[in-house]
Design an enzyme around this catalytic site. Structure first.
Site, PDB file in Angstrom:
ATOM      1  N   ASN A 195      12.220  52.401  55.853  1.00 56.37           N
ATOM      2  CA  ASN A 195      13.231  51.639  55.109  1.00 56.37           C
ATOM      3  C   ASN A 195      13.066  51.843  53.790  1.00 56.37           C
ATOM      4  OD1 ASN A 195      10.666  50.263  53.751  1.00 56.37           O
ATOM      5  ND2 ASN A 195      10.747  48.712  55.365  1.00 56.37           N
ATOM      6  N   LYS A 196      13.814  51.398  52.852  1.00 59.10           N
ATOM      7  CA  LYS A 196      14.125  52.028  51.503  1.00 59.10           C
ATOM      8  C   LYS A 196      12.668  52.038  50.623  1.00 59.10           C
ATOM      9  CE  LYS A 196      16.471  50.793  47.189  1.00 59.10           C
ATOM     10  NZ  LYS A 196      17.554  49.977  46.445  1.00 59.10           N
ATOM     11  N   LYS A 197      11.771  50.825  50.822  1.00 56.09           N
ATOM     12  CA  LYS A 197      10.571  50.815  50.008  1.00 56.09           C
ATOM     13  C   LYS A 197       9.496  51.692  50.519  1.00 56.09           C
ATOM     14  CE  LYS A 197       7.021  47.032  49.247  1.00 56.09           C
ATOM     15  NZ  LYS A 197       5.861  47.655  49.848  1.00 56.09           N
ATOM     16  N   GLU A 198       9.552  51.841  51.943  1.00 57.93           N
ATOM     17  CA  GLU A 198       8.756  52.806  52.530  1.00 57.93           C
ATOM     18  C   GLU A 198       8.970  54.089  51.879  1.00 57.93           C
ATOM     19  OE1 GLU A 198       7.604  50.737  56.689  1.00 57.93           O
ATOM     20  OE2 GLU A 198       9.350  51.887  56.530  1.00 57.93           O
ATOM     21  N   ASP A 263      12.318  47.901  64.600  1.00 56.89           N
ATOM     22  CA  ASP A 263      11.940  48.319  66.048  1.00 56.89           C
ATOM     23  C   ASP A 263      13.340  48.654  66.709  1.00 56.89           C
ATOM     24  OD1 ASP A 263       9.179  48.346  65.441  1.00 56.89           O
ATOM     25  OD2 ASP A 263       9.083  46.229  66.173  1.00 56.89           O
TER      26      ASP A 263
END
Length: 476
Positions: A195-198, A263
Site C-alpha cells: 500500500n502507499k504507506k508501505e 488480500d
C-alpha cells in the site's frame, strides 16, 4: 466471463483471527479497566489464510505451504482449512513453534483490545528443505505463487529467494504481499502489492503527487527487478507501472471496512492472470473485487457472481438502485444492523420537493449512518391529501428523493401508515416533523430514539400549490 480455475500456490504465515464480541457498561473494581461481557466468539483464517479464503471463493484450486506448531491453535487452523476443502498435507510442524493466533475484543462495535500468541522466529533448516523439495516436485502444476509475508518467520530471505528462483526457471509468476522496509528479499518476483504507506517506507519517497508516485514505482521495479510494479492507493485505486504509469480508480460505492482488502487484491490479480488476462485487466478485476469486499465487515471475501453483479450495478441508474422493495429493504436493514450501522427512518409524501424538504432530510441523515425514507404511494397520498393529490406520481417522487445525497434508500408503501415498514427495518432513530410535538408518532415503540425536526417557516407543498394556482388566476 472468467471460466478457468487456475491452480495457485500460497506460501506464507498462516494464523487464526479470533474475535470476542460483547458489551461494556461498567468499570472493574479491581483496576481502572472496562469489563466486557462476552456474548459470542468466532475464529476465521487470518494472514495467508485470508488470501486462501479469497482464492477459494473465487473458485480457484488452492494449495498451501506453511510452518505451524504442534498445538491446539494448529488443530483449529487445520479444521478451518479442511472446511473449505484445502489440503493440510503441506503444513510442516515445528514442535517448539507457536501457531499464530490474534484475538480481538470488540465491545459495542469498537475494538478495545488485541492480544497475540505466536512465534516469530525464522523457520529451521529442516523446514526450509521440506518446502523447497515440495515446490520442486509440484512447481509445474501452478499458474502462479502468492507469497503472503506477515513477518512471522516462514518467509526467510533465503527461502523467499529460493522460491522465486525455482518459479522463474519454470515460468511461474510470483506475486508478493510484502512486509517490512527491506524488499530486497523479493528480488526477481513478478510484482509486489504494497500500500502507499508501505511503499513510502520501502523506497524512502514521500508519495504526494504523480511524479513522486512514478518515482516510487520505478524504484520498486528497478531495485526488486520486477516485471510490473504496483502500489495500492486506498480510495484512489491501484497504480501500475510497467513502462508507463496507469492508475485504475477505485470502484467502491460504500466503504464499511478495509480489513483484508489487500488480500483480496493479490488473490484477485493472481486469479485473473490465471484466466489469461493481462496485468491491466487483472488489476481492473481486482478493483471490482475489492469494491465488493470493503462493503462488508471484517476480513471478507467475494464470489465471481458478486463481482459480476456489482459490475453490472455500477452501470445502472444510481437513483433506481437506491429504490427498494419491502423484501429488499428487510434484507438490507438486517445487513446494516450486523455491520453496526445506525439506521435513521423518516417518511412522508414529498409531493413537490422544496428547500424545506431538503433541509429536513439533511438533518435527519445527520442522526445516523444510513437514512431510509418511507414514501407514501399515490393511493396513500390521496387518502391523506385529497383526490387532487399527488401532483407528482410515486415513481417520479421516489426517483428524485433517491438522487439526494442525504437519502440512502427509498421504499414506497401503500398503507396509511409506515408501521409495517418500520417493523421490518427496526431503525435506531425515527425522525418526524416538529409539528408532531406532544403527539404519538407511528413506530416510536420500535425505534430506540425519536427526533423531531422543525420545518423551514413558510415552506410546504400546500403553499407551493397555492402560489401556483394564484399565479394562474392572475395570468387568466
Amino acid at each position: 466471463m472468467l471460466s478457468k480455475k487456475p491452480n495457485i500456490l500460497v506460501i506464507g504465515d498462516l494464523m487464526i483471527d479470533h474475535y470476542l464480541w460483547g458489551s461494556c457498561d461498567r468499570i472493574s473494581p479491581e483496576a481502572p479497566v472496562q469489563v466486557v461481557n462476552v456474548k459470542k466468539e468466532s475464529s476465521v483464517l487470518g494472514g495467508a489464510g485470508n488470501v486462501i479464503n479469497n482464492l477459494f471463493t473465487l473458485g480457484t484450486t488452492v494449495d498451501v505451504i506453511s510452518v505451524i506448531g504442534d498445538d491446539n491453535v494448529a488443530n483449529e487452523l487445520k479444521s478451518l482449512l479442511e472446511k473449505i476443502k484445502i489440503s493440510t498435507s503441506n503444513l510442516i510442524v515445528e514442535n517448539n513453534r507457536k501457531t499464530s493466533k490474534k484475538s480481538r475484543l470488540i465491545a459495542s462495535q469498537q475494538q478495545v483490545l488485541r492480544y497475540d500468541m505466536e512465534s516469530i522466529d525464522d523457520i529451521n533448516e529442516e523446514s526450509h528443505k521440506k518446502i523447497i523439495s515440495n515446490l520442486e516436485k509440484n512447481i509445474k502444476k501452478y499458474s502462479s505463487i502468492i507469497l503472503s509475508d506477515y513477518g512471522k518467520g516462514v518467509l526467510t530471505t533465503k527461502l523467499t529467494q529460493d522460491i522465486i528462483n525455482i518459479a522463474n526457471k519454470n515460468s511461474v509468476k510470483v506475486l508478493v504481499d510484502p512486509k517490512g522496509k527491506d524488499y530486497s528479499k523479493y528480488k526477481g518476483s513478478y510484482t509486489l502489492t504494497p500500500n502507499k504507506k508501505e511503499a513510502q517506507e520501502a523506497t524512502n519517497i514521500d508519495i504526494k503527487d504523480e511524479n513522486s508516485l512514478i518515482n516510487a514505482l520505478k524504484d520498486l521495479k528497478e531495485k526488486c527487478d520486477l516485471e510490473v510494479s504496483l502500489i495500492t492507493l486506498s480510495e484512489q485505486g491501484i497504480a501500475i507501472f510497467d513502462e508507463n504509469l496507469t492508475i485504475k480508480p477505485t470502484v467502491a460505492r460504500e466503504v464499511y471496512d478495509v480489513t483484508g482488502a489487500g488480500d483480496t487484491v493479490i488473490a484477485s490479480i493472481a486469479f485473473a492472470l490465471g484466466n489469461d488476462l493481462n496485468i491491466n485487466e487483472a488489476v481492473s478485476f481486482a478493483n471490482l473485487a475489492a469494491g465488493v469486499v470493503v462493503g462488508k465487515l471484517g476480513s471478507a471475501t467475494t464470489t465471481l457472481d458478486e463481482i459480476y453483479e456489482y459490475e453490472s450495478s455500477l452501470h445502472k441508474s444510481n437513483s433506481n438502485s437506491h429504490i427498494k422493495t419491502f423484501e429488499e429493504i428487510e434484507k438490507l436493514a438486517a445487513k446494516l444492523h450486523n455491520l453496526g450501522k445506525k439506521i435513521v427512518f423518516t417518511n412522508g409524501c414529498f409531493d413537490i420537493l422544496h428547500v424545506g424538504h431538503v433541509k429536513y432530510l439533511e438533518e435527519a441523515r445527520s442522526y445516523g449512518d444510513v437514512l431510509i425514507l418511507g414514501l407514501n404511494a399515490d393511493s396513500s397520498v390521496k387518502k391523506l391529501k385529497g383526490e387532487s393529490r399527488p401532483i407528482n406520481n410515486q415513481d417520479d417522487r421516489a426517483y428524485i428523493l433517491a438522487s439526494l445525497e442525504s437519502v440512502d434508500y427509498v421504499v414506497i408503501f401503500e398503507e396509511e401508515t409506515p408501521y409495517e415498514l418500520i417493523k421490518l427495518i427496526k431503525p435506531h432513530v425515527l425522525v418526524k416533523g416538529g409539528d408532531y410535538e406532544g403527539k404519538d408518532v407511528v413506530g416510536q415503540d420500535i425505534a430506540d430514539e425519536l427526533k423531531l425536526v422543525k420545518f423551514v417557516d413558510g415552506k410546504s407543498t400546500t403553499n407551493t400549490i397555492k402560489r401556483i394556482q394564484e399565479n394562474e388566476k392572475c395570468n387568466n
